[in-house]
Design a protein around this motif. Structure first.
Motif, PDB file in Angstrom:
ATOM      1  N   UNK A 111       0.837  -1.205   0.000  1.00 21.15           N
ATOM      2  CA  UNK A 111       0.000   0.000   0.000  1.00 21.15           C
ATOM      3  C   UNK A 111       0.870   1.253   0.000  1.00 21.15           C
ATOM      4  N   UNK A 112       2.105   1.109   0.433  1.00 24.64           N
ATOM      5  CA  UNK A 112       3.014   2.241   0.495  1.00 24.64           C
ATOM      6  C   UNK A 112       3.930   2.304  -0.727  1.00 24.64           C
ATOM      7  N   UNK A 113       4.340   1.140  -1.241  1.00 23.04           N
ATOM      8  CA  UNK A 113       5.396   1.105  -2.259  1.00 23.04           C
ATOM      9  C   UNK A 113       4.891   0.954  -3.684  1.00 23.04           C
ATOM     10  N   UNK A 114       3.799   0.254  -3.888  1.00 19.86           N
ATOM     11  CA  UNK A 114       3.302  -0.035  -5.222  1.00 19.86           C
ATOM     12  C   UNK A 114       2.306   1.051  -5.628  1.00 19.86           C
ATOM     13  N   UNK A 115       2.586   1.739  -6.738  1.00 24.35           N
ATOM     14  CA  UNK A 115       1.787   2.906  -7.114  1.00 24.35           C
ATOM     15  C   UNK A 115       0.319   2.572  -7.330  1.00 24.35           C
ATOM     16  N   UNK A 116       0.028   1.505  -8.057  1.00 22.02           N
ATOM     17  CA  UNK A 116      -1.374   1.200  -8.368  1.00 22.02           C
ATOM     18  C   UNK A 116      -2.165   0.863  -7.111  1.00 22.02           C
ATOM     19  N   UNK A 117      -1.522   0.227  -6.144  1.00 16.91           N
ATOM     20  CA  UNK A 117      -2.199  -0.085  -4.875  1.00 16.91           C
ATOM     21  C   UNK A 117      -2.289   1.178  -4.017  1.00 16.91           C
ATOM     22  N   UNK A 118      -1.237   1.964  -4.040  1.00 17.23           N
ATOM     23  CA  UNK A 118      -1.206   3.187  -3.233  1.00 17.23           C
ATOM     24  C   UNK A 118      -2.287   4.169  -3.666  1.00 17.23           C
ATOM     25  N   UNK A 119      -2.519   4.268  -4.984  1.00 17.12           N
ATOM     26  CA  UNK A 119      -3.530   5.199  -5.487  1.00 17.12           C
ATOM     27  C   UNK A 119      -4.899   4.844  -4.921  1.00 17.12           C
ATOM     28  N   UNK A 120      -5.266   3.572  -4.969  1.00 18.47           N
ATOM     29  CA  UNK A 120      -6.571   3.143  -4.454  1.00 18.47           C
ATOM     30  C   UNK A 120      -6.720   3.458  -2.969  1.00 18.47           C
ATOM     31  N   UNK A 121      -5.692   3.142  -2.205  1.00 18.20           N
ATOM     32  CA  UNK A 121      -5.775   3.338  -0.762  1.00 18.20           C
ATOM     33  C   UNK A 121      -5.746   4.808  -0.358  1.00 18.20           C
ATOM     34  N   UNK A 122      -4.989   5.609  -1.090  1.00 20.57           N
ATOM     35  CA  UNK A 122      -4.962   7.050  -0.790  1.00 20.57           C
ATOM     36  C   UNK A 122      -6.315   7.673  -1.086  1.00 20.57           C
ATOM     37  N   UNK A 123      -6.930   7.297  -2.199  1.00 19.49           N
ATOM     38  CA  UNK A 123      -8.243   7.853  -2.532  1.00 19.49           C
ATOM     39  C   UNK A 123      -9.282   7.453  -1.486  1.00 19.49           C
ATOM     40  N   UNK A 124      -9.230   6.200  -1.041  1.00 24.02           N
ATOM     41  CA  UNK A 124     -10.177   5.753  -0.019  1.00 24.02           C
ATOM     42  C   UNK A 124      -9.941   6.514   1.297  1.00 24.02           C
ATOM     43  N   UNK A 125      -8.660   6.709   1.653  1.00 20.88           N
ATOM     44  CA  UNK A 125      -8.357   7.446   2.883  1.00 20.88           C
ATOM     45  C   UNK A 125      -8.851   8.887   2.806  1.00 20.88           C
ATOM     46  N   UNK A 126      -8.721   9.502   1.630  1.00 22.42           N
ATOM     47  CA  UNK A 126      -9.192  10.882   1.478  1.00 22.42           C
ATOM     48  C   UNK A 126     -10.715  10.962   1.575  1.00 22.42           C
ATOM     49  N   UNK A 127     -11.420   9.950   1.083  1.00 25.72           N
ATOM     50  CA  UNK A 127     -12.876   9.922   1.207  1.00 25.72           C
ATOM     51  C   UNK A 127     -13.276   9.818   2.672  1.00 25.72           C
ATOM     52  N   UNK A 128     -12.581   8.922   3.415  1.00 24.08           N
ATOM     53  CA  UNK A 128     -12.880   8.780   4.836  1.00 24.08           C
ATOM     54  C   UNK A 128     -12.584  10.066   5.602  1.00 24.08           C
ATOM     55  N   UNK A 129     -11.502  10.744   5.226  1.00 23.58           N
ATOM     56  CA  UNK A 129     -11.143  11.993   5.907  1.00 23.58           C
ATOM     57  C   UNK A 129     -12.208  13.055   5.671  1.00 23.58           C
ATOM     58  N   UNK A 130     -12.763  13.088   4.457  1.00 21.99           N
ATOM     59  CA  UNK A 130     -13.816  14.051   4.157  1.00 21.99           C
ATOM     60  C   UNK A 130     -15.058  13.771   4.988  1.00 21.99           C
TER      61      UNK A 130
END
Length: 158
Positions: free
Chosen positions: A35-54
């Motif tokens: 989730x930290x190193x692989x770009x395609x996995x990181x993109x999904x998890x970052x977007x989900x985290x930003x939705x939760x933060x909102x």
């Protein structure tokens, strides 16, 4: 950089891709594993985290509002007056305090809150207000203005 063939020029995407990926990786820096190193996995998890933060920003506001209401209603219950009656009495007395201020006073300044409750009760009695919740006059126990005046409190402290 000199490219001898057009195919090499096509393969280079330039600095834009670097900075786009860097922004995602910076947001994913505290994640663990791929989730930290692989770009395609990181993109999904970052977007989900930003939705939760909102969503959490709205939930935090609602939680604080509920906490303030709970504190105010608990303090009002101690003085045998409903929160609606307190707010109505303070509004009629031109004492404009919001939920947060009333909550802080109820928690940290109980004597001040007691005085506010007495003022609200006195004003509603003068106006002949009947609480719609109780269908009766507000009945505060020992909430006369004479009992909670500042001078009496100062004498008690000395």
């Amino acid at each position: 950089m000199v490219f001898l063939t057009i195919s090499n020029l096509i393969r280079v995407r330039g600095p834009d891709e670097f900075w786009r990926k860097r922004r995602i990786f910076r947001l994913a820096a505290h994640f663990v594993g791929r989730r930290r190193n692989c770009y395609s996995v990181a993109v999904r998890n970052v977007h989900r985290a930003l939705v939760y933060a909102t969503k959490a920003r709205k939930l935090k506001k609602q939680d604080m509002k509920d906490l303030w209401n709970t504190r105010i209603s608990a303090a009002c219950e101690q003085h045998n007056i409903t929160a609606f009656t307190l707010k109505e009495g303070l509004d009629r007395s031109n004492i404009m305090l919001d939920r947060k201020s009333l909550s802080d006073l109820a928690s940290w300044e109980p004597r001040t809150f007691e005085c506010l409750a007495a003022i609200a009760k006195q004003k509603l009695q003068l106006d002949g207000f009947i609480d719609t919740v109780d269908k009766k006059y507000p009945t505060g126990v020992n909430l006369n203005l004479k009992d909670v005046m500042l001078e009496a409190w100062l004498k008690e402290k000395k």
